[in-house]
Design a protein around this motif. Structure first.
Motif, PDB file in Angstrom:
ATOM      1  N   GLN A   1       4.940  69.695  30.812  1.00  0.00           N
ATOM      2  CA  GLN A   1       3.544  69.858  30.414  1.00  0.00           C
ATOM      3  C   GLN A   1       2.688  68.726  30.980  1.00  0.00           C
ATOM      4  OE1 GLN A   1       2.960  69.972  26.196  1.00  0.00           O
ATOM      5  NE2 GLN A   1       0.800  70.415  26.352  1.00  0.00           N
ATOM      6  N   ASN A   2       3.156  67.496  30.883  1.00  0.00           N
ATOM      7  CA  ASN A   2       2.415  66.359  31.432  1.00  0.00           C
ATOM      8  C   ASN A   2       2.360  66.416  32.950  1.00  0.00           C
ATOM      9  OD1 ASN A   2       2.008  65.386  28.858  1.00  0.00           O
ATOM     10  ND2 ASN A   2       3.778  64.029  28.933  1.00  0.00           N
ATOM     11  N   LYS A   3       3.448  66.832  33.569  1.00  0.00           N
ATOM     12  CA  LYS A   3       3.492  66.929  35.026  1.00  0.00           C
ATOM     13  C   LYS A   3       2.494  67.980  35.522  1.00  0.00           C
ATOM     14  CE  LYS A   3       5.540  65.836  38.925  1.00  0.00           C
ATOM     15  NZ  LYS A   3       5.484  64.545  39.529  1.00  0.00           N
ATOM     16  N   LEU A   4       2.413  69.117  34.841  1.00  0.00           N
ATOM     17  CA  LEU A   4       1.463  70.156  35.236  1.00  0.00           C
ATOM     18  C   LEU A   4       0.026  69.689  35.048  1.00  0.00           C
ATOM     19  CD1 LEU A   4       3.121  73.384  33.811  1.00  0.00           C
ATOM     20  CD2 LEU A   4       3.088  72.605  36.176  1.00  0.00           C
ATOM     21  N   ALA A   5      -0.231  68.946  33.974  1.00  0.00           N
ATOM     22  CA  ALA A   5      -1.586  68.452  33.720  1.00  0.00           C
ATOM     23  C   ALA A   5      -2.031  67.459  34.793  1.00  0.00           C
ATOM     24  CB  ALA A   5      -1.658  67.810  32.348  1.00  0.00           C
ATOM     25  N   GLU A   6      -1.091  66.716  35.367  1.00  0.00           N
ATOM     26  CA  GLU A   6      -1.416  65.709  36.374  1.00  0.00           C
ATOM     27  C   GLU A   6      -1.364  66.244  37.801  1.00  0.00           C
ATOM     28  OE1 GLU A   6       1.551  62.800  35.628  1.00  0.00           O
ATOM     29  OE2 GLU A   6       0.724  62.227  33.687  1.00  0.00           O
ATOM     30  N   GLN A   7      -0.906  67.478  37.984  1.00  0.00           N
ATOM     31  CA  GLN A   7      -0.702  68.036  39.323  1.00  0.00           C
ATOM     32  C   GLN A   7      -2.020  68.155  40.088  1.00  0.00           C
ATOM     33  OE1 GLN A   7       2.392  68.585  40.402  1.00  0.00           O
ATOM     34  NE2 GLN A   7       1.621  69.081  42.402  1.00  0.00           N
ATOM     35  N   THR A   8      -2.038  67.673  41.323  1.00  0.00           N
ATOM     36  CA  THR A   8      -3.219  67.793  42.187  1.00  0.00           C
ATOM     37  C   THR A   8      -2.827  68.455  43.498  1.00  0.00           C
ATOM     38  OG1 THR A   8      -2.850  65.587  43.111  1.00  0.00           O
ATOM     39  CG2 THR A   8      -4.352  65.743  41.221  1.00  0.00           C
ATOM     40  N   TYR A   9      -3.837  68.996  44.181  1.00  0.00           N
ATOM     41  CA  TYR A   9      -3.586  69.604  45.488  1.00  0.00           C
ATOM     42  C   TYR A   9      -3.182  68.518  46.472  1.00  0.00           C
ATOM     43  CZ  TYR A   9      -5.758  73.916  43.900  1.00  0.00           C
ATOM     44  OH  TYR A   9      -6.053  75.071  43.219  1.00  0.00           O
ATOM     45  N   GLU A  10      -2.149  68.791  47.267  1.00  0.00           N
ATOM     46  CA  GLU A  10      -1.640  67.815  48.218  1.00  0.00           C
ATOM     47  C   GLU A  10      -2.208  67.998  49.616  1.00  0.00           C
ATOM     48  OE1 GLU A  10       2.526  68.475  47.862  1.00  0.00           O
ATOM     49  OE2 GLU A  10       2.634  67.614  45.865  1.00  0.00           O
ATOM     50  N   SER A  11      -2.790  69.171  49.892  1.00  0.00           N
ATOM     51  CA  SER A  11      -3.379  69.434  51.210  1.00  0.00           C
ATOM     52  C   SER A  11      -4.473  70.472  51.062  1.00  0.00           C
ATOM     53  CB  SER A  11      -2.300  69.937  52.181  1.00  0.00           C
ATOM     54  OG  SER A  11      -1.768  71.168  51.721  1.00  0.00           O
ATOM     55  N   GLY A  12      -5.195  70.690  52.146  1.00  0.00           N
ATOM     56  CA  GLY A  12      -6.244  71.698  52.150  1.00  0.00           C
ATOM     57  C   GLY A  12      -7.593  71.141  51.729  1.00  0.00           C
ATOM     58  N   PRO A  13      -8.565  72.021  51.552  1.00  0.00           N
ATOM     59  CA  PRO A  13      -9.923  71.565  51.236  1.00  0.00           C
ATOM     60  C   PRO A  13     -10.075  70.972  49.835  1.00  0.00           C
ATOM     61  CG  PRO A  13      -9.809  73.967  51.199  1.00  0.00           C
ATOM     62  CD  PRO A  13      -8.488  73.463  51.714  1.00  0.00           C
ATOM     63  N   LYS A  14      -9.150  71.263  48.939  1.00  0.00           N
ATOM     64  CA  LYS A  14      -9.237  70.755  47.563  1.00  0.00           C
ATOM     65  C   LYS A  14      -8.306  69.581  47.318  1.00  0.00           C
ATOM     66  CE  LYS A  14     -10.793  74.916  45.410  1.00  0.00           C
ATOM     67  NZ  LYS A  14     -10.899  75.529  44.123  1.00  0.00           N
TER      68      LYS A  14
END
Length: 168
Positions: free
Chosen positions: A44-57
């Motif tokens: 749950q914490n890992k999903l909340a902290e997940q960010t895009y690693e590439s691309g426009p976002k």
């Protein structure tokens, strides 16, 4: 296919594995989003902290409320599992099984896209008006109404001209 829904590749892979059984979606997400050195961090914490690693976002959070709700709706609507498709093929034929698969996936994608788009607009409006005086006044009025509804007490409010008004 999943880019307009703002899903990253890990969500796409998880949804693809969900064709075998929907329970596999969470298992796949658990495997794809956990790293070996994060034994103390919950999924749950890992999903909340997940960010895009590439691309426009790049750098933006993957799991926004809009993405979360649209993903739940997508999972709810798209094909139940491969066993259900196989049973449909046996009972109604290959054409109906193919039609049901394509139809449910299309409806799931469209519903998820509509929900995500509407929620993004609502969240954008909320962010814009969050600290505005009218928004603060409106939220205070909603709090007052909820307090009135929760209690059986008579509440006296002062109008703009200084006269007392009995509410409730």
């Amino acid at each position: 296919v999943f880019t307009p829904l703002d899903y990253d590749w890990k969500i796409g892979v998880s949804l693809f594995t969900g064709i075998a059984a929907k329970e596999l979606i969470l298992s796949s997400m658990g495997v794809l989003y956990q790293s070996p050195d994060d034994s103390e961090v919950t999924l749950q914490n890992k999903l909340a902290e997940q960010t895009y690693e590439s691309g426009p976002k790049i750098g933006e959070r993957v799991f926004t409320p809009a993405v979360g709700y649209s993903m739940m709706l997508f999972i709810l609507i798209y094909i139940p599992c491969i066993a259900a498709i196989a049973a449909l093929k046996k009972e109604a034929g290959a054409k109906w099984a193919l039609f049901m698969t394509l139809y449910s996936c299309t409806m799931a994608w469209l519903a998820a896209f509509i929900v995500k788009t509407i929620l993004l607009h609502i969240l954008t409006i909320f962010k814009f008006y969050y600290n505005r005086p009218l928004f603060l006044w409106f939220t205070n009025q909603l709090k007052l109404i909820s307090e009135i509804l929760k209690s059986n007490h008579k509440i006296i409010s002062v109008c703009n001209n200084g006269k007392e008004l009995l509410i409730g």
